[in-house]
Design a protein around this motif. Structure first.
Motif, PDB file in Angstrom:
ATOM      1  N   LYS A  78      12.152  20.260  -5.186  1.00 58.53           N
ATOM      2  CA  LYS A  78      12.054  20.587  -3.762  1.00 58.53           C
ATOM      3  C   LYS A  78      10.922  21.571  -3.483  1.00 58.53           C
ATOM      4  CE  LYS A  78      16.919  20.055  -2.464  1.00 58.53           C
ATOM      5  NZ  LYS A  78      18.106  20.782  -1.943  1.00 58.53           N
ATOM      6  N   SER A  79      10.186  21.962  -4.524  1.00 57.89           N
ATOM      7  CA  SER A  79       9.041  22.889  -4.431  1.00 57.89           C
ATOM      8  C   SER A  79       9.437  24.319  -4.075  1.00 57.89           C
ATOM      9  CB  SER A  79       7.999  22.364  -3.436  1.00 57.89           C
ATOM     10  OG  SER A  79       7.505  21.123  -3.868  1.00 57.89           O
ATOM     11  N   PHE A  80      10.660  24.713  -4.451  1.00 47.61           N
ATOM     12  CA  PHE A  80      11.060  26.106  -4.301  1.00 47.61           C
ATOM     13  C   PHE A  80      10.698  26.904  -5.549  1.00 47.61           C
ATOM     14  CE2 PHE A  80      13.726  24.253  -1.034  1.00 47.61           C
ATOM     15  CZ  PHE A  80      13.715  25.232  -0.049  1.00 47.61           C
ATOM     16  N   LEU A  81      10.652  26.226  -6.686  1.00 52.94           N
ATOM     17  CA  LEU A  81      10.331  26.872  -7.955  1.00 52.94           C
ATOM     18  C   LEU A  81       9.161  26.182  -8.638  1.00 52.94           C
ATOM     19  CD1 LEU A  81      13.895  27.309  -9.544  1.00 52.94           C
ATOM     20  CD2 LEU A  81      12.508  29.066  -8.430  1.00 52.94           C
ATOM     21  N   GLY A  82       8.385  26.974  -9.344  1.00 58.60           N
ATOM     22  CA  GLY A  82       7.359  26.461 -10.231  1.00 58.60           C
ATOM     23  C   GLY A  82       7.763  26.833 -11.647  1.00 58.60           C
ATOM     24  N   TYR A  83       7.010  26.401 -12.642  1.00 57.18           N
ATOM     25  CA  TYR A  83       7.366  26.755 -14.013  1.00 57.18           C
ATOM     26  C   TYR A  83       6.135  26.876 -14.886  1.00 57.18           C
ATOM     27  CZ  TYR A  83       6.697  21.798 -15.089  1.00 57.18           C
ATOM     28  OH  TYR A  83       6.161  20.546 -15.232  1.00 57.18           O
ATOM     29  N   LYS A  84       6.327  27.606 -15.965  1.00 51.33           N
ATOM     30  CA  LYS A  84       5.320  27.739 -17.002  1.00 51.33           C
ATOM     31  C   LYS A  84       5.977  27.272 -18.293  1.00 51.33           C
ATOM     32  CE  LYS A  84       2.094  30.914 -19.127  1.00 51.33           C
ATOM     33  NZ  LYS A  84       1.598  32.272 -19.216  1.00 51.33           N
ATOM     34  N   ALA A  85       5.335  26.341 -18.988  1.00 54.88           N
ATOM     35  CA  ALA A  85       5.896  25.779 -20.213  1.00 54.88           C
ATOM     36  C   ALA A  85       5.589  26.667 -21.411  1.00 54.88           C
ATOM     37  CB  ALA A  85       5.344  24.386 -20.450  1.00 54.88           C
ATOM     38  N   TYR A  86       6.617  26.876 -22.228  1.00 61.10           N
ATOM     39  CA  TYR A  86       6.498  27.566 -23.510  1.00 61.10           C
ATOM     40  C   TYR A  86       7.077  26.630 -24.555  1.00 61.10           C
ATOM     41  CZ  TYR A  86       5.621  31.858 -20.897  1.00 61.10           C
ATOM     42  OH  TYR A  86       5.093  32.809 -20.071  1.00 61.10           O
ATOM     43  N   TYR A 105      10.869  29.601 -15.138  1.00 61.16           N
ATOM     44  CA  TYR A 105      10.736  29.261 -13.723  1.00 61.16           C
ATOM     45  C   TYR A 105      10.450  30.507 -12.901  1.00 61.16           C
ATOM     46  CZ  TYR A 105      12.628  24.750 -15.041  1.00 61.16           C
ATOM     47  OH  TYR A 105      12.809  23.530 -15.620  1.00 61.16           O
ATOM     48  N   TYR A 106       9.745  30.307 -11.791  1.00 63.88           N
ATOM     49  CA  TYR A 106       9.419  31.402 -10.873  1.00 63.88           C
ATOM     50  C   TYR A 106       9.408  30.859  -9.440  1.00 63.88           C
ATOM     51  CZ  TYR A 106       4.847  29.196 -11.331  1.00 63.88           C
ATOM     52  OH  TYR A 106       3.826  28.286 -11.357  1.00 63.88           O
ATOM     53  N   PRO A 107       9.709  31.718  -8.461  1.00 64.26           N
ATOM     54  CA  PRO A 107       9.760  31.258  -7.068  1.00 64.26           C
ATOM     55  C   PRO A 107       8.368  30.957  -6.518  1.00 64.26           C
ATOM     56  CG  PRO A 107      10.206  33.605  -7.177  1.00 64.26           C
ATOM     57  CD  PRO A 107      10.083  33.121  -8.593  1.00 64.26           C
ATOM     58  N   LEU A 108       8.273  29.869  -5.751  1.00 65.11           N
ATOM     59  CA  LEU A 108       7.018  29.506  -5.096  1.00 65.11           C
ATOM     60  C   LEU A 108       6.977  29.984  -3.642  1.00 65.11           C
ATOM     61  CD1 LEU A 108       6.505  25.849  -6.387  1.00 65.11           C
ATOM     62  CD2 LEU A 108       5.294  27.913  -7.114  1.00 65.11           C
ATOM     63  N   ILE A 109       8.137  30.266  -3.080  1.00 63.98           N
ATOM     64  CA  ILE A 109       8.193  30.806  -1.723  1.00 63.98           C
ATOM     65  C   ILE A 109       9.006  32.091  -1.750  1.00 63.98           C
ATOM     66  CG2 ILE A 109       8.041  28.527  -0.637  1.00 63.98           C
ATOM     67  CD1 ILE A 109      11.025  28.999   0.171  1.00 63.98           C
ATOM     68  N   THR A 110       8.760  32.956  -0.804  1.00 65.17           N
ATOM     69  CA  THR A 110       9.514  34.207  -0.728  1.00 65.17           C
ATOM     70  C   THR A 110      10.795  33.985   0.064  1.00 65.17           C
ATOM     71  OG1 THR A 110       8.470  34.932   1.325  1.00 65.17           O
ATOM     72  CG2 THR A 110       7.364  35.546  -0.758  1.00 65.17           C
ATOM     73  N   GLU A 111      11.705  34.920  -0.084  1.00 65.13           N
ATOM     74  CA  GLU A 111      12.950  34.869   0.683  1.00 65.13           C
ATOM     75  C   GLU A 111      12.652  34.944   2.179  1.00 65.13           C
ATOM     76  OE1 GLU A 111      17.319  37.041   0.649  1.00 65.13           O
ATOM     77  OE2 GLU A 111      15.615  38.085  -0.231  1.00 65.13           O
ATOM     78  N   LYS A 112      11.683  35.763   2.537  1.00 61.39           N
ATOM     79  CA  LYS A 112      11.298  35.915   3.945  1.00 61.39           C
ATOM     80  C   LYS A 112      10.785  34.588   4.517  1.00 61.39           C
ATOM     81  CE  LYS A 112       8.454  38.789   6.950  1.00 61.39           C
ATOM     82  NZ  LYS A 112       7.518  39.921   7.029  1.00 61.39           N
ATOM     83  N   GLU A 113       9.959  33.868   3.755  1.00 59.83           N
ATOM     84  CA  GLU A 113       9.440  32.577   4.202  1.00 59.83           C
ATOM     85  C   GLU A 113      10.576  31.575   4.399  1.00 59.83           C
ATOM     86  OE1 GLU A 113       5.040  32.435   2.062  1.00 59.83           O
ATOM     87  OE2 GLU A 113       6.825  31.949   0.889  1.00 59.83           O
ATOM     88  N   TYR A 114      11.527  31.568   3.463  1.00 64.08           N
ATOM     89  CA  TYR A 114      12.644  30.635   3.569  1.00 64.08           C
ATOM     90  C   TYR A 114      13.496  30.942   4.799  1.00 64.08           C
ATOM     91  CZ  TYR A 114      16.979  28.180   2.754  1.00 64.08           C
ATOM     92  OH  TYR A 114      18.078  27.377   2.908  1.00 64.08           O
TER      93      TYR A 114
END
Length: 96
Positions: A50-58, A64-73
């Motif tokens: 849903k494009s709320f989270l992004g990720y970095k592969a290890y 995972y990390y948030p792509l939008i802020t709570e304020k934006e949501y």
């Protein structure tokens, strides 16, 4: 912007408050009985789709990390309510 379910919002609140996390780290934020790892993983993958989270592969694991802020949501959610129930009128909201 898509709406979050109650369970998805619980997970997003962890990310908004704490920042990047692995799925296994999220389990520490749940009370007993803790949900199964696969359940949390499925919810996190759904948030990524849903494009709320992004990720970095290890290797074969993901942080995972948030792509939008709570304020934006929350701003988007408020805008949707005003649009859907008050005919896009802030005046109608205030008068209600």
């Amino acid at each position: 912007m898509k709406r979050l379910t109650i369970k998805e919002e619980e997970i997003m609140n962890i990310f908004w408050e704490e920042g990047s996390k692995f799925v296994r780290e999220l389990l520490a934020y749940y009370d007993e009985p803790k949900p199964h790892y696969n359940t949390v993983s499925t919810l996190v993958r759904g948030l990524e789709e849903k494009s709320f989270l992004g990720y970095k592969a290890y290797g074969n694991t993901y942080q995972y990390y948030p792509l939008i802020t709570e304020k934006e949501y929350k701003a988007s959610a408020l805008k949707d309510v005003i649009s859907n129930y008050y005919n896009n009128s802030y005046t109608n909201v205030v008068s209600t």
